[in-house]
Design an enzyme around this catalytic site. Structure first.
Site, short mmCIF file in Angstrom:
data_model
loop_
_atom_site.label_atom_id
_atom_site.label_comp_id
_atom_site.label_asym_id
_atom_site.label_seq_id
_atom_site.Cartn_x
_atom_site.Cartn_y
_atom_site.Cartn_z
N ARG A 80 92.90 -79.98 -12.61
CA ARG A 80 93.49 -80.64 -13.81
C ARG A 80 92.89 -81.94 -13.72
NH1 ARG A 80 98.18 -78.47 -15.69
NH2 ARG A 80 98.87 -80.52 -16.51
N ASN B 69 101.32 -87.96 -15.79
CA ASN B 69 100.47 -87.02 -16.58
C ASN B 69 100.66 -87.31 -18.03
OD1 ASN B 69 98.57 -84.99 -17.52
ND2 ASN B 69 100.38 -83.51 -17.12
N GLY B 70 99.78 -87.68 -18.71
CA GLY B 70 99.83 -88.05 -20.12
C GLY B 70 99.23 -89.21 -20.64
N GLU C 84 81.62 -67.89 -27.21
CA GLU C 84 82.40 -67.86 -25.87
C GLU C 84 81.13 -68.14 -24.83
OE1 GLU C 84 85.19 -68.10 -22.81
OE2 GLU C 84 84.90 -68.94 -25.10
N LYS D 83 91.42 -78.47 -16.48
CA LYS D 83 91.66 -77.21 -17.07
C LYS D 83 92.78 -77.39 -18.29
CE LYS D 83 92.29 -72.77 -16.36
NZ LYS D 83 91.17 -71.72 -16.74
N CYS E 278 95.98 -84.49 -15.83
CA CYS E 278 96.20 -84.88 -14.32
C CYS E 278 97.14 -83.92 -13.79
CB CYS E 278 96.80 -86.46 -14.09
SG CYS E 278 95.81 -87.62 -15.07
N LYS F 15 80.67 -71.12 -22.35
CA LYS F 15 80.86 -70.90 -20.82
C LYS F 15 79.55 -71.62 -20.12
CE LYS F 15 84.40 -69.18 -19.83
NZ LYS F 15 84.68 -70.08 -21.08
N GLU G 191 79.28 -75.65 -20.42
CA GLU G 191 80.64 -76.22 -19.75
C GLU G 191 80.30 -76.25 -18.11
OE1 GLU G 191 84.48 -74.63 -20.43
OE2 GLU G 191 83.81 -72.65 -20.45
N TRP H 5 92.43 -87.02 -13.87
CA TRP H 5 91.32 -86.98 -14.88
C TRP H 5 91.60 -88.36 -15.82
CZ3 TRP H 5 90.76 -87.03 -20.31
CH2 TRP H 5 89.42 -86.56 -20.92
N HIS I 253 67.83 -69.93 -42.51
CA HIS I 253 68.34 -71.16 -43.38
C HIS I 253 68.40 -72.45 -42.50
CE1 HIS I 253 69.64 -68.33 -46.48
NE2 HIS I 253 70.18 -67.62 -45.49
#
Length: 609
Positions: free
Chosen positions: A27, A102-103, A482, A604, A2, A486, A489, A76, A505
């Site tokens: 965030r 935040n946490g 990567e 983020k 957050c 990208k 997400e 968040w 395989h």
């Protein structure tokens, strides 16, 4: 994850808080709220589910709320669904204490039970509300004493902003394992989760250490340890300016940050090249110590982990040192082998990633020397690592990293070259060749960006895809990781990356008519084998998007659509091939009408486990 912000000063607080929260919305954006000490010295709380714009509309951009002292939050969700009731700030039943957090409070159920037994009535499902009730329960007129009592009873991570109704014009803040800075200006003082929130008002900040408390008034800032003893701190000046955190005409931060990569790479490389040599004084190790490194462990999460997977190839090729790359979240929960001659490198954009920070501490507890590679000056990983190299990318706002990833890559290239030279494993000619190629990367990336329209056209054709696969060999395979991340997400398209040699395989069974396969083929020793793999997926109905370097024109014979990137040394190709993959992901997301900068369910800085 957050974002929190606070302001006390001579100006109206609400517009400043909303402006700061807008810079922190990356965030978390499930809900938002503010608590303002109004002219009657009462705490007024306004909060809403959804994006910050909902709260801004409710308050006329903050102009409808009077008062010069307040705290704000953008959420968040961890405990409790996104809702107005679960939004922060949370306030005690008698409305005398308000808190933003935040946490994660790990023992909140136990504390909640205690507060209910002592008469508290809960209105949310969050872990944070228990903090407001505990602060009220233990309050004896002394904020510092009260806060320390609550800190001693909480387990977990937290950065808190606190208002006490009977202490007008004061904000209290405390942190444990979650980021928090304190800003100072002539117009007042600030708390914030991250620098961009306050850049418009000040670039002078203090960093709060774990288990420290800050008290802010409009004229003064004081700091205290857990024993309530005052401590002194040195004011730090942030070089970023306010424009660095603005869109500057771009539709999205992500595209702006994609375009900033040439400058970010140049700014990261150039100060460290002196008289034709790379000088990394930040390593804190002389040639003798570098020569004694027996193994390297690279730790990271998400894109930082992908940096590690890429540079494993580079470091082992240049230095002949065994390199192990691990997810930070896994490293701390097993019994890792860390020898006395192991160098541990922790990579993190924010320098506050919870799993990476915990892994750093685990490595240090086992006797390893830890090097941090981070973007944020004064962050927790930067402070706690034995040595730190900064990536000069500037503020990165979009949730999907671009320029931080690219600057982390070039820092790791430089570390590899320095290690190779210290160990006598690179000739002067080869060193000069690599150094020259390193310095050409910004111009070559600019060249790719100047040809972005073809990728934009192609991305619109595949915006409705359900599955997309990325394949490559060697460094190209590592780069595919990567590219796939990208895409998934920010576009929400299912995507996977595969080592092309592993297709037979099992994974080739996923290939069917018209499925898109992005194939990277830049490694000179593996180009022929990659062409064979492309033919394999083509014969099973795949439509192939090929990415290769200029000169490999036989790609046209097997791929359906090809993007060429400039040539560079094979070891550095990832820095170029990632650009078209970033652009492809961006344009697919735009074509789908999605929020590129704020993809669903993501934030983020992952500052909770």
């Amino acid at each position: 994850m957050c974002g929190i912000v606070g302001y006390v000063g001579t100006q109206m607080a609400a517009p400043i808080l909303l402006n700061g929260l807008a810079k922190l919305e990356y965030r978390g954006y499930d809900s938002a709220g503010i608590a303002i000490e109004n002219p009657d010295s009462k705490i007024e709380v306004i909060k809403a589910k959804g994006r910050l714009s909902v709260l801004a509309d409710m308050t006329d951009n903050g102009n409808a709320v009077k008062g010069c002292c307040g705290i704000g939050h953008t959420r968040w969700a961890t405990h409790g669904e996104p809702s107005s009731a679960n939004a922060h700030p949370h306030i005690s039943n008698d409305k005398t204490v308000a808190v933003v957090h935040n946490g994660i409070i790990e023992n909140y159920l136990e504390l909640r039970e205690k507060m209910i037994k002592n008469g508290a009535s809960f209105v949310s499902e969050t872990d944070t509300e228990v903090v407001a009730h505990m602060l009220h329960y233990y309050y004896n007129g002394n904020p510092l004493e009260t806060i320390t009592k609550v800190m001693m009873r909480m387990r977990g991570s937290y950065a808190l902003g606190i208002l006490f109704m009977d202490r007008p014009g004061e904000i209290y803040a405390v942190r444990k394992d979650s980021p928090l800075i304190v800003g100072q200006s002539a117009q007042g003082n600030f708390i914030a989760s991250d620098v961009p929130a306050i850049l418009e008002y000040t670039r002078d900040v203090y960093y709060i250490q774990n288990m420290e408390i800050a008290k802010l008034t409009k004229d003064a800032i004081s700091f205290y340890n857990i024993d309530q003893e005052e401590v002194t701190k040195e004011l730090q000046h942030i070089e970023w300016d306010a424009k660095a955190a603005e869109k500057e005409g771009f539709e999205h931060y992500m595209m702006k940050e994609i375009y900033e990569q040439p400058k970010a790479i140049h700014d990261t490389i150039t100060p460290r090249i002196k008289e034709g040599k790379i000088v990394l004084e930040e390593l804190g190790m002389d040639e003798e110590e570098l020569g004694k490194i027996g193994s390297i462990i690279i730790l990271g999460c998400g894109s930082a982990y992908h940096v590690g997977m890429n540079v494993k190839y580079v470091l082992e090729t240049l230095t002949r040192i065994p390199v192990n790359v691990e997810l930070a979240s896994e490293f701390r929960y097993r019994d890792p082998i860390v020898a006395p001659d192991t160098l541990v490198i922790v990579i993190s954009q924010s320098g506050e990633t919870a799993d990476s920070l915990a892994a750093l501490r685990e490595a240090q507890s086992r006797g390893a020397k830890v090097l941090g590679v981070v973007n944020v000056v004064g962050s927790s990983i930067a402070r706690e690592a034995d040595a730190c190299i900064y990536t000069w990318a500037g503020p990165e706002i979009s949730v999907a990293t671009t320029k931080a990833y690219s600057t982390q890559m070039v820092v790791m290239y430089m570390i590899g070259m320095v290690l190779a030279e210290a160990r006598g494993l690179i000739t002067e000619e080869r060193y000069t060749e690599l150094l020259n190629e390193l310095q050409t990367l910004p111009d070559k990336i600019t060249r790719i960006l100047n040809e972005k329209e073809r990728i934009q056209w192609f991305a619109h054709k595949y915006a409705s895809a359900k599955d997309i696969f990325f394949i490559g060999r060697g460094l190209d395979y590592a780069a595919c990781m990567e590219g796939s991340l990208k895409l998934k997400e920010i576009s929400y398209i299912h995507s996977e990356s595969y080592a092309a040699g592993e297709l037979k395989h099992g994974t080739i069974s996923l290939i069917e008519d018209n499925i898109l396969v992005v194939a990277l083929a830049t490694q000179s020793a593996l180009y022929g084998k990659m062409v064979s793999n492309i033919v394999e997926v083509k014969s099973r109905g795949a439509f192939v998007f090929g990415i290769t370097s200029y000169g490999n024109y036989t790609m046209e014979d097997v791929a359906d659509f090809t993007v060429y990137v400039p040539k560079t040394d094979d070891l550095f190709m990832t820095s170029l091939t990632v650009i078209p993959m970033q652009l492809f992901a961006y344009y697919v997301s735009v074509a789908k009408g999605l929020d590129v900068d704020k993809p669903r369910n993501l934030a983020k800085s992952v500052t909770v486990e």
